[in-house]
Motif scaffolding. Structure first.
Motif, PDB file in Angstrom:
ATOM      1  N   ASP A   1      -1.643   1.601   5.904  1.00 47.42           N
ATOM      2  CA  ASP A   1      -2.134   0.963   7.115  1.00 47.42           C
ATOM      3  C   ASP A   1      -2.714  -0.379   6.695  1.00 47.42           C
ATOM      4  OD1 ASP A   1      -3.476   0.086   9.335  1.00 47.42           O
ATOM      5  OD2 ASP A   1      -4.770   1.841   9.534  1.00 47.42           O
ATOM      6  N   LEU A   2      -1.954  -1.449   6.951  1.00 45.76           N
ATOM      7  CA  LEU A   2      -2.390  -2.787   6.538  1.00 45.76           C
ATOM      8  C   LEU A   2      -3.214  -3.472   7.619  1.00 45.76           C
ATOM      9  CD1 LEU A   2       0.704  -4.123   4.552  1.00 45.76           C
ATOM     10  CD2 LEU A   2      -1.099  -2.508   3.869  1.00 45.76           C
ATOM     11  N   ASN A   3      -3.414  -2.817   8.751  1.00 44.94           N
ATOM     12  CA  ASN A   3      -4.324  -3.277   9.801  1.00 44.94           C
ATOM     13  C   ASN A   3      -4.051  -4.701  10.258  1.00 44.94           C
ATOM     14  OD1 ASN A   3      -6.265  -1.689  11.194  1.00 44.94           O
ATOM     15  ND2 ASN A   3      -7.223  -1.166   9.240  1.00 44.94           N
ATOM     16  N   VAL A   4      -2.760  -5.049  10.375  1.00 44.74           N
ATOM     17  CA  VAL A   4      -2.394  -6.345  10.932  1.00 44.74           C
ATOM     18  C   VAL A   4      -1.011  -6.237  11.567  1.00 44.74           C
ATOM     19  CG1 VAL A   4      -1.402  -7.167   8.744  1.00 44.74           C
ATOM     20  CG2 VAL A   4      -2.139  -8.829  10.475  1.00 44.74           C
ATOM     21  N   ALA A   5      -0.883  -6.794  12.741  1.00 45.45           N
ATOM     22  CA  ALA A   5       0.433  -7.011  13.338  1.00 45.45           C
ATOM     23  C   ALA A   5       0.854  -8.408  12.919  1.00 45.45           C
ATOM     24  CB  ALA A   5       0.365  -6.878  14.855  1.00 45.45           C
ATOM     25  N   HIS A   6       1.911  -8.511  12.140  1.00 42.55           N
ATOM     26  CA  HIS A   6       2.237  -9.784  11.506  1.00 42.55           C
ATOM     27  C   HIS A   6       2.660 -10.860  12.508  1.00 42.55           C
ATOM     28  CE1 HIS A   6       4.989 -12.192   8.610  1.00 42.55           C
ATOM     29  NE2 HIS A   6       3.791 -12.728   8.662  1.00 42.55           N
ATOM     30  N   ASN A   7       3.618 -10.523  13.367  1.00 37.54           N
ATOM     31  CA  ASN A   7       4.154 -11.500  14.307  1.00 37.54           C
ATOM     32  C   ASN A   7       4.107 -10.966  15.737  1.00 37.54           C
ATOM     33  OD1 ASN A   7       4.887 -13.656  12.506  1.00 37.54           O
ATOM     34  ND2 ASN A   7       6.535 -12.339  11.732  1.00 37.54           N
ATOM     35  N   GLU A   8       4.424 -11.849  16.690  1.00 34.86           N
ATOM     36  CA  GLU A   8       4.343 -11.480  18.099  1.00 34.86           C
ATOM     37  C   GLU A   8       5.183 -10.246  18.420  1.00 34.86           C
ATOM     38  OE1 GLU A   8       4.766 -14.501  16.937  1.00 34.86           O
ATOM     39  OE2 GLU A   8       3.187 -15.766  17.813  1.00 34.86           O
TER      40      GLU A   8
ATOM     41  N   GLY B   1      -6.919  -7.441  14.113  1.00 28.81           N
ATOM     42  CA  GLY B   1      -5.556  -7.051  13.797  1.00 28.81           C
ATOM     43  C   GLY B   1      -4.520  -8.093  14.155  1.00 28.81           C
ATOM     44  N   PHE B   2      -4.937  -9.135  14.896  1.00 30.39           N
ATOM     45  CA  PHE B   2      -3.995 -10.185  15.290  1.00 30.39           C
ATOM     46  C   PHE B   2      -4.678 -11.553  15.273  1.00 30.39           C
ATOM     47  CE2 PHE B   2      -0.760 -12.056  18.360  1.00 30.39           C
ATOM     48  CZ  PHE B   2       0.318 -11.893  17.510  1.00 30.39           C
ATOM     49  N   THR B   3      -5.584 -11.719  14.318  1.00 31.32           N
ATOM     50  CA  THR B   3      -6.228 -13.021  14.132  1.00 31.32           C
ATOM     51  C   THR B   3      -5.357 -13.898  13.237  1.00 31.32           C
ATOM     52  OG1 THR B   3      -7.435 -12.302  12.163  1.00 31.32           O
ATOM     53  CG2 THR B   3      -8.524 -11.991  14.299  1.00 31.32           C
ATOM     54  N   ASP B   4      -5.569 -15.190  13.322  1.00 31.57           N
ATOM     55  CA  ASP B   4      -4.856 -16.113  12.435  1.00 31.57           C
ATOM     56  C   ASP B   4      -5.162 -15.802  10.973  1.00 31.57           C
ATOM     57  OD1 ASP B   4      -3.786 -17.417  14.615  1.00 31.57           O
ATOM     58  OD2 ASP B   4      -5.245 -19.069  14.578  1.00 31.57           O
ATOM     59  N   GLU B   5      -6.406 -15.419  10.708  1.00 29.26           N
ATOM     60  CA  GLU B   5      -6.801 -15.138   9.326  1.00 29.26           C
ATOM     61  C   GLU B   5      -6.022 -13.961   8.743  1.00 29.26           C
ATOM     62  OE1 GLU B   5     -10.524 -16.869  11.353  1.00 29.26           O
ATOM     63  OE2 GLU B   5      -8.829 -15.584  11.896  1.00 29.26           O
ATOM     64  N   GLU B   6      -5.951 -12.873   9.495  1.00 32.02           N
ATOM     65  CA  GLU B   6      -5.259 -11.679   9.007  1.00 32.02           C
ATOM     66  C   GLU B   6      -3.760 -11.924   8.878  1.00 32.02           C
ATOM     67  OE1 GLU B   6      -7.532  -7.984  10.977  1.00 32.02           O
ATOM     68  OE2 GLU B   6      -7.194  -9.672  12.329  1.00 32.02           O
ATOM     69  N   ARG B   7      -3.186 -12.544   9.858  1.00 31.93           N
ATOM     70  CA  ARG B   7      -1.750 -12.824   9.824  1.00 31.93           C
ATOM     71  C   ARG B   7      -1.418 -13.793   8.699  1.00 31.93           C
ATOM     72  NH1 ARG B   7      -0.358 -14.770  15.681  1.00 31.93           N
ATOM     73  NH2 ARG B   7       1.795 -14.539  14.943  1.00 31.93           N
ATOM     74  N   GLY B   8      -2.322 -14.744   8.469  1.00 30.96           N
ATOM     75  CA  GLY B   8      -2.110 -15.690   7.380  1.00 30.96           C
ATOM     76  C   GLY B   8      -2.108 -15.014   6.020  1.00 30.96           C
ATOM     77  N   LYS B   9      -2.971 -14.032   5.834  1.00 37.90           N
ATOM     78  CA  LYS B   9      -3.008 -13.307   4.554  1.00 37.90           C
ATOM     79  C   LYS B   9      -1.737 -12.491   4.349  1.00 37.90           C
ATOM     80  CE  LYS B   9      -6.888 -14.840   3.012  1.00 37.90           C
ATOM     81  NZ  LYS B   9      -6.883 -15.821   1.901  1.00 37.90           N
ATOM     82  N   PHE B  10      -1.175 -11.973   5.445  1.00 42.82           N
ATOM     83  CA  PHE B  10       0.098 -11.269   5.305  1.00 42.82           C
ATOM     84  C   PHE B  10       1.201 -12.243   4.903  1.00 42.82           C
ATOM     85  CE2 PHE B  10       3.865  -8.887   6.412  1.00 42.82           C
ATOM     86  CZ  PHE B  10       3.525  -7.585   6.085  1.00 42.82           C
ATOM     87  N   ASN B  11       1.181 -13.433   5.468  1.00 47.45           N
ATOM     88  CA  ASN B  11       2.130 -14.468   5.034  1.00 47.45           C
ATOM     89  C   ASN B  11       1.988 -14.754   3.542  1.00 47.45           C
ATOM     90  OD1 ASN B  11       3.313 -14.933   7.552  1.00 47.45           O
ATOM     91  ND2 ASN B  11       1.796 -16.490   8.113  1.00 47.45           N
ATOM     92  N   GLU B  12       0.752 -14.843   3.082  1.00 46.44           N
ATOM     93  CA  GLU B  12       0.518 -15.120   1.666  1.00 46.44           C
ATOM     94  C   GLU B  12       1.055 -13.999   0.783  1.00 46.44           C
ATOM     95  OE1 GLU B  12      -3.388 -16.621   0.520  1.00 46.44           O
ATOM     96  OE2 GLU B  12      -3.762 -17.172   2.612  1.00 46.44           O
ATOM     97  N   LEU B  13       0.946 -12.764   1.245  1.00 44.43           N
ATOM     98  CA  LEU B  13       1.494 -11.641   0.489  1.00 44.43           C
ATOM     99  C   LEU B  13       3.012 -11.768   0.372  1.00 44.43           C
ATOM    100  CD1 LEU B  13       1.296  -8.830  -0.861  1.00 44.43           C
ATOM    101  CD2 LEU B  13       1.407  -7.841   1.430  1.00 44.43           C
ATOM    102  N   LEU B  14       3.679 -12.048   1.482  1.00 41.30           N
ATOM    103  CA  LEU B  14       5.131 -12.196   1.436  1.00 41.30           C
ATOM    104  C   LEU B  14       5.537 -13.390   0.573  1.00 41.30           C
ATOM    105  CD1 LEU B  14       6.105 -11.452   5.163  1.00 41.30           C
ATOM    106  CD2 LEU B  14       5.851  -9.855   3.255  1.00 41.30           C
ATOM    107  N   ASP B  15       4.799 -14.472   0.666  1.00 38.36           N
ATOM    108  CA  ASP B  15       5.104 -15.664  -0.131  1.00 38.36           C
ATOM    109  C   ASP B  15       4.904 -15.428  -1.624  1.00 38.36           C
ATOM    110  OD1 ASP B  15       5.715 -17.031   2.176  1.00 38.36           O
ATOM    111  OD2 ASP B  15       3.791 -18.093   2.297  1.00 38.36           O
ATOM    112  N   ALA B  16       4.115 -14.402  -1.962  1.00 35.07           N
ATOM    113  CA  ALA B  16       3.845 -14.098  -3.375  1.00 35.07           C
ATOM    114  C   ALA B  16       4.949 -13.255  -4.013  1.00 35.07           C
ATOM    115  CB  ALA B  16       2.503 -13.383  -3.504  1.00 35.07           C
ATOM    116  N   GLY B  17       6.030 -12.985  -3.249  1.00 34.92           N
ATOM    117  CA  GLY B  17       7.158 -12.283  -3.841  1.00 34.92           C
ATOM    118  C   GLY B  17       7.397 -10.887  -3.309  1.00 34.92           C
ATOM    119  N   PHE B  18       7.011 -10.657  -2.041  1.00 35.62           N
ATOM    120  CA  PHE B  18       7.138  -9.332  -1.446  1.00 35.62           C
ATOM    121  C   PHE B  18       7.875  -9.395  -0.109  1.00 35.62           C
ATOM    122  CE2 PHE B  18       3.591  -9.225  -4.340  1.00 35.62           C
ATOM    123  CZ  PHE B  18       3.765  -8.021  -5.010  1.00 35.62           C
ATOM    124  N   THR B  19       8.426  -8.256   0.307  1.00 37.36           N
ATOM    125  CA  THR B  19       9.232  -8.178   1.527  1.00 37.36           C
ATOM    126  C   THR B  19       8.770  -7.018   2.399  1.00 37.36           C
ATOM    127  OG1 THR B  19      11.200  -9.124   0.461  1.00 37.36           O
ATOM    128  CG2 THR B  19      11.574  -7.770   2.417  1.00 37.36           C
TER     129      THR B  19
END
Length: 250
Positions: free
Chosen positions: A144-151, A165-183
């Protein structure tokens, strides 16, 4: 191999709602649970043929993670390398010959967003940990990553902008995780599919399918070719979340 992840919102309560039958029917290689809300010594159940690894929160009736697996790991780690976040029982890592499995229950920022600073620190620390692991072996991260990534990942996106669960901060951190080499395996396979894994207990949200997708299987990019399917089992009851499932050829 078959992996299941489920925020059970209290394992003892979920057991009374059919968890054992679901568990035995699935016959998975790995079952990762979040929000167990109990201590290991309180359990009155066991599943034959499975190793079990509990990470209980210090506070009784709160948080907690658990992994059941048919496969004995090389090493088990609770929390981060320095023991951080282990007081809330939020992370378990199992090491195998060819991969790491990480089960995590990401902190909720609370309705008033008062826990955003804690959450942001958590996100940065655990992302660095995942990257470190991935440098030696690929990582399968679930929970449970407690964030809805996109709309597309929640029913009422416009009215929930800025909410927990849908703040810019939380969604931004999920982006950073994907950018770090994850899918994100589900969204990789199903880029336009609208399906949810959590529903509020209020307003008959589940009956109306007014939900959020906040439960994930995320893998190191080099594992993507081996992912066979990523499924949301939204027909399974027993919690305000439903299980999510990963089939991967390892």
């Amino acid at each position: 191999m078959k992996f299941i992840s489920w925020n059970v919102n209290g394992l003892r309560a979920c057991m009374k709602k059919g968890f054992a039958s679901f568990f035995e029917e699935q016959d998975a290689d790995f079952v990762c649970l979040q929000e167990t809300k109990m201590q290991q010594h309180q359990k009155e159940f066991a599943f034959e043929g499975y190793h079990e690894f509990w990470n209980d929160a210090d506070r009784k009736g709160y948080s907690g993670t658990l992994i059941y697996t048919k496969h004995e790991p090389l090493h088990v780690q609770y929390g981060l390398n320095d023991g951080a976040y282990n007081d809330e029982g939020r992370i378990i890592t199992l090491e195998y010959d060819s991969f790491y499995l990480v089960n995590t229950y990401v902190p909720n920022v609370k309705r008033d967003l008062s826990r955003i600073p804690y959450r942001m620190t958590y996100e940065d620390r655990v992302r660095a940990y995942y990257v470190e692991l991935s440098q030696s072996k690929p990582v399968i991260l679930c929970g449970d990553l407690n964030v809805a990534h996109n709309e597309i990942d929640l029913k009422n996106d416009k009215s929930n902008i800025g909410n927990a669960g849908f703040t810019d901060e939380e969604r931004g951190k999920f982006n950073e995780l994907l950018d770090a080499g994850f899918t994100d395996t589900f969204r990789h396979l199903y880029p336009t599919k609208e399906q949810y894994s959590w529903w509020s207990y209020m307003f008959k949200s589940r009956e109306k399918n007014v939900g959020w997708r906040i439960d994930y299987f995320v893998v190191s990019n080099r594992l993507v070719p081996y992912v066979q399917d990523s499924i949301i089992l939204d027909h399974v009851l027993g919690s305000d979340h439903c299980p999510v499932l990963l089939h991967i050829d390892l």
